[in-house]
Design an enzyme around this catalytic site. Structure first.
Site, PDB file in Angstrom:
ATOM      1  N   HIS A 151       0.873  -1.175   0.000  1.00  0.00           N
ATOM      2  CA  HIS A 151       0.000   0.000   0.000  1.00  0.00           C
ATOM      3  C   HIS A 151       0.916   1.233   0.000  1.00  0.00           C
ATOM      4  O   HIS A 151       2.040   1.170   0.497  1.00  0.00           O
ATOM      5  CB  HIS A 151      -0.825  -0.062   1.298  1.00  0.00           C
ATOM      6  CG  HIS A 151      -1.883   0.973   1.454  1.00  0.00           C
ATOM      7  ND1 HIS A 151      -1.612   2.268   1.807  1.00  0.00           N
ATOM      8  CD2 HIS A 151      -3.234   0.889   1.343  1.00  0.00           C
ATOM      9  CE1 HIS A 151      -2.759   2.945   1.911  1.00  0.00           C
ATOM     10  NE2 HIS A 151      -3.754   2.131   1.625  1.00  0.00           N
ATOM     11  N   ASP A 198       3.292  -4.538   7.960  1.00  0.00           N
ATOM     12  CA  ASP A 198       2.053  -3.772   7.867  1.00  0.00           C
ATOM     13  C   ASP A 198       0.898  -4.758   8.060  1.00  0.00           C
ATOM     14  O   ASP A 198       0.594  -5.555   7.176  1.00  0.00           O
ATOM     15  CB  ASP A 198       1.986  -3.095   6.489  1.00  0.00           C
ATOM     16  CG  ASP A 198       0.638  -2.426   6.225  1.00  0.00           C
ATOM     17  OD1 ASP A 198      -0.282  -2.570   7.057  1.00  0.00           O
ATOM     18  OD2 ASP A 198       0.513  -1.762   5.178  1.00  0.00           O
ATOM     19  N   GLN A 243      -4.356  -5.130   7.000  1.00  0.00           N
ATOM     20  CA  GLN A 243      -5.341  -6.024   6.402  1.00  0.00           C
ATOM     21  C   GLN A 243      -5.291  -7.429   7.010  1.00  0.00           C
ATOM     22  O   GLN A 243      -6.106  -8.279   6.672  1.00  0.00           O
ATOM     23  CB  GLN A 243      -5.126  -6.127   4.891  1.00  0.00           C
ATOM     24  CG  GLN A 243      -5.318  -4.819   4.154  1.00  0.00           C
ATOM     25  CD  GLN A 243      -6.778  -4.374   4.107  1.00  0.00           C
ATOM     26  OE1 GLN A 243      -7.704  -5.145   4.367  1.00  0.00           O
ATOM     27  NE2 GLN A 243      -7.001  -3.118   3.774  1.00  0.00           N
ATOM     28  N   LYS A 302     -10.046  -0.827  10.614  1.00  0.00           N
ATOM     29  CA  LYS A 302     -10.182  -2.025   9.774  1.00  0.00           C
ATOM     30  C   LYS A 302     -10.543  -3.225  10.645  1.00  0.00           C
ATOM     31  O   LYS A 302     -10.754  -4.320  10.154  1.00  0.00           O
ATOM     32  CB  LYS A 302      -8.859  -2.327   9.057  1.00  0.00           C
ATOM     33  CG  LYS A 302      -8.300  -1.158   8.294  1.00  0.00           C
ATOM     34  CD  LYS A 302      -8.356  -1.383   6.814  1.00  0.00           C
ATOM     35  CE  LYS A 302      -7.466  -0.417   6.058  1.00  0.00           C
ATOM     36  NZ  LYS A 302      -8.212   0.472   5.181  1.00  0.00           N
ATOM     37  N   CYS A 342      -4.818   2.622  -3.413  1.00  0.00           N
ATOM     38  CA  CYS A 342      -3.559   3.155  -2.864  1.00  0.00           C
ATOM     39  C   CYS A 342      -2.415   2.191  -3.115  1.00  0.00           C
ATOM     40  O   CYS A 342      -1.550   1.976  -2.253  1.00  0.00           O
ATOM     41  CB  CYS A 342      -3.678   3.453  -1.371  1.00  0.00           C
ATOM     42  SG  CYS A 342      -4.931   4.668  -0.984  1.00  0.00           S
TER      43      CYS A 342
END
Lengths: 149, 411
Positions: free
Chosen positions: B128, B205, B208, B231, B369
Site C-alpha cells: 500500500h 504492515d 489487512q 479495519k 492506494c
C-alpha cells in the site's frame, strides 16, 4: 436520478465502445494532457486551431465510460466551432454536471450532450465527465496540463 | 480444533451492525467493503458514546477521579491491544492515528537513526502507498535506495529473490502481512527469519491481516507490527505500533509536546520512556476505548470462528465470480484472506463501481492506494469486494447478479 443505470444510456455506452476522433494530431497547434489523480483516468488532446476555429481535434487515453464518452462527444461537438464557442461550451458543461445550470434552459450550446446532466447525482463521477472539458480549456489557453483536483 | 468449531450465528451478529439494515438508493445495503473500513459493532459505538457522555476528560492529567478513571480505561485498551497482538509488554504498544502514522513514526525515528547515504530499504511489490511513500521519503532524504521484492502473476512474493535483494547495506525490510488488493497472506514469519539471519529488522504492515487472522508478534519475531483500528471493527483515528522494546527504547522521540516529556526547562527536556515518548499531545481517548471494546467483541466471537466464516465466503465468492465470462480475478495466492479484486473486460472498474452502488452493493473501485501494483498488473484500477464475518453467501449472490447485470448493460 437514484439509479446510475439511467446515466449509462445507449449513446454513452456506444461512444465508450467506439470513441470518435480517437488518436493524435501531429502536428497540432494546441495540446494538453489531463489526468484525474483520484481514479487514474488520463487523456491527451490535440487540436488544430485555424483562424479562430477548431479545425480538427483528437483525443487518446484511457478512462471509464463516462470519461471516454464525454471526450468522444465533446470532440464531435466542438469541431468546426470557434474558440469562443468552445470555451462557452466548457462553461455550460461544467455548470450542468455540477448541477449549477439547468440542462433544459441554461445549456443551449450542448445539444444532446445534456444527456450527461445525470452525472450531477453521482458526485464521485462528476470529475470523470469534466476531465475532457478541463483538458480542452487548458489546451485552448496554451497550458500543457489539466487536472480535476 | 476446527472439527469442533461452532459456526457463528450470523443472523444474531448482523443485529449488532445497524448500518447493515440501511436502504440506499432503494436497495438494502450489501456491505462488501470491510477492507476499506470495517463496520463497528453497537457495543463499541455505545462504549465510545458512554465515554463522551459520562466520562469525558483528559488522560494522564492531574489528580481528579475523573481523569484517573479515563486514564485507566485508556490504558486498559492498550493492554487489550497487547494481548491481541501477543506482545510481551504493554510498553511495546504505541498508540498512533493508524497504520500510516505508525509507519511514518518508524521511518522518521528508527529510520532516520539507522539509514545512511548508500544504504538500502526493502519493500515488496504489493505494498500500500502507506508502506512505500514514507520509505521513499526517507531514502530521498538520506540518499538511500528503495528496492522491491517482486511477485509472481498469482500474487505471491518471490522469496528466492530475498537472498540477492538483501545486502549488507539493507537497513530495514517493510512488508505487508496481507495484501489489500490481492488478498495474499504473506509468509511473514519466514521472511522475518530470513531477514534476521542477515541482520535486517522487519516492519510488518498488519492493517489487512489483523481483521482476518490471529497475529502473535512474538511468534513472528517482528521488530515492528502496525495496524489501524478502523479495519478491525473499531473507530477511525486510532491504531497502534508494536515495536520490540529494545528498538523503542533506542529510538528518539518523534513529535514534541505535552504528555511525552519527563521534565522541561529552557535548557533541556527529558522524555518519557516508551511508549510515552512517542505520544505527544492529547490522544483520541474515546477511539482508543472504542477499539478496546471492539477487540472484546471480536474475542467473544472467536478469531478462529471469524476466520472460518470468512474463508467460506472467500471460497464461495471466488467460485461464483470465476464462472462469469470476461471476469478476471487478480491475486490467486494459495493462502488468501477474504479480499477479491477483479476486472471485467470492457468495463472500467469505476463504471462497475457506480453500477454496483446502484444495486446497494458497496465495494471499492480504484487503485486501492497501490499504484505500483496496478502498474505491475497493467490495469488502471480494479473492483474489489472484501468480506467480513457478518457477510453471508446471499450477499455474494447479490454481488454476482449485480456484476452480471452490469456486463449485460455494457454488451
Amino acid at each position: 436520478m437514484t439509479d446510475p443505470r439511467e446515466l449509462y444510456q445507449q449513446v454513452i455506452l456506444e461512444h465508450n465502445k467506439k470513441p470518435r476522433n480517437f488518436g493524435k494530431l501531429d502536428p497540432c497547434t494546441h495540446h494538453a494532457e489531463g489526468h484525474n489523480p483520484l481514479c487514474g483516468d488520463q487523456l491527451e488532446l490535440s487540436l488544430i486551431v485555424e483562424n479562430g476555429l477548431v479545425a480538427d481535434i483528437k483525443f487518446q487515453g484511457s478512462g471509464c465510460a463516462i470519461d471516454v464518452a464525454s471526450a468522444s462527444l465533446m470532440t464531435g461537438i466542438v469541431k468546426g466551432k470557434s474558440v469562443a464557442e468552445a470555451e462557452a461550451m466548457v462553461a455550460q458543461f461544467r455548470g450542468m454536471v455540477r448541477g449549477e445550470l439547468d440542462p433544459a434552459t441554461q445549456a443551449p450550446l450542448l445539444g444532446r450532450l445534456t444527456l450527461f446532466s445525470g452525472v450531477k447525482d453521482l458526485p464521485s463521477r462528476v470529475k470523470c465527465a469534466i476531465l475532457p472539458w478541463a483538458t480542452l480549456h487548458a489546451a485552448l489557453k496554451g497550458e500543457e496540463e489539466a487536472s480535476t483536483e | 480444533m476446527s472439527a469442533t468449531l461452532q459456526p457463528l450465528d450470523i443472523t444474531a451478529i448482523r443485529r449488532d451492525f445497524p448500518l447493515l439494515s440501511r436502504v440506499l438508493n432503494g436497495k438494502p445495503v450489501i456491505y462488501l467493503d470491510s477492507a476499506v473500513s470495517g463496520q463497528m459493532p453497537l457495543c463499541a459505538i455505545e462504549r465510545m458514546a458512554k465515554y463522551e457522555r459520562d466520562e469525558h476528560t483528559n488522560v494522564h492529567r492531574g489528580v481528579s477521579t475523573l481523569s484517573q478513571e479515563a486514564t485507566d480505561f485508556y490504558e486498559a485498551a492498550r493492554e487489550k491491544v497487547r494481548r491481541f497482538l501477543g506482545a510481551a509488554s504493554v510498553r511495546e504498544i504505541v498508540w498512533t492515528r493508524g497504520t500510516t502514522e505508525a509507519i511514518n513514526l518508524v521511518a522518521q525515528t528508527f529510520g532516520r537513526t539507522v539509514v545512511k547515504a548508500g544504504d538500502e530499504l526493502l519493500v515488496s511489490a504489493m505494498e500500500h502507498h502507506a508502506n512505500i511513500v514514507p520509505w521513499q521519503m526517507l531514502a530521498q532524504e538520506k540518499g538511500a535506495t528503495l528496492k522491491v521484492i517482486p511477485i509472481t502473476d498469482d500474487g505471491e512474493l518471490i522469496l528466492e529473490s530475498l537472498d540477492e535483494l538483501i545486502t549488507e547495506r539493507t537497513k530495514l525490510l517493510a512488508v505487508t502481512h496481507v495484501s489489500n488488493v490481492l488478498g495474499t497472506v504473506n509468509p511473514v514469519k519466514e521472511i522475518i527469519a530470513r531477514a534476521h539471519a542477515r541482520g535486517v529488522p522487519v516492519l510488518v504492515d498488519g492493517a489487512q491481516a489483523v481483521p482476518h487472522l490471529k497475529v502473535d508478534v512474538q511468534d513472528l519475531d517482528a521488530d515492528f507490527y502496525v495496524f489501524s483500528g478502523h479495519k478491525l471493527s473499531g473507530p477511525t483515528g486510532i491504531g497502534a505500533l508494536y515495536g520490540k522494546l529494545a528498538h523503542l527504547e533506542a529510538m528518539p522521540p518523534w513529535h514534541g509536546g505535552g504528555n511525552m516529556i519527563r521534565s522541561v526547562t529552557w535548557e533541556k527536556t527529558t522524555y518519557m520512556a516508551a511508549p510515552g515518548k512517542f505520544e505527544a499531545g492529547t490522544p483520541p481517548i474515546a477511539a482508543a476505548i472504542g477499539l478496546g471494546a471492539a477487540l472484546d467483541y471480536l474475542g467473544n466471537l472467536g478469531l478462529d470462528r471469524i476466520a472460518a466464516q470468512e474463508h467460506d465466503l472467500l471460497v464461495y465468492a471466488t467460485e461464483r465470480l470465476e464462472r462469469i465470462p470476461g471476469l478476471r480475478i487478480l491475486g490467486k495466492a494459495r493462502d488468501k484472506a477474504s479480499v477479491i479484486s477483479f476486472v471485467v473486460e470492457g468495463i472500467h472498474p469505476h463504471d462497475m463501481g457506480s453500477l454496483l452502488d446502484g444495486e446497494g452493493v458497496v465495494i471499492r473501485a480504484g487503485h486501492h492506494c497501490a499504484q505500483p501494483l496496478m502498474a505491475r498488473y497493467n490495469v488502471p484500477a480494479t473492483t474489489r469486494a472484501s468480506f467480513a464475518y457478518f457477510n453471508t453467501r446471499e450477499d455474494i449472490d447479490v454481488l454476482v447478479s449485480a456484476v452480471e447485470k452490469a456486463i449485460e448493460l455494457f454488451k
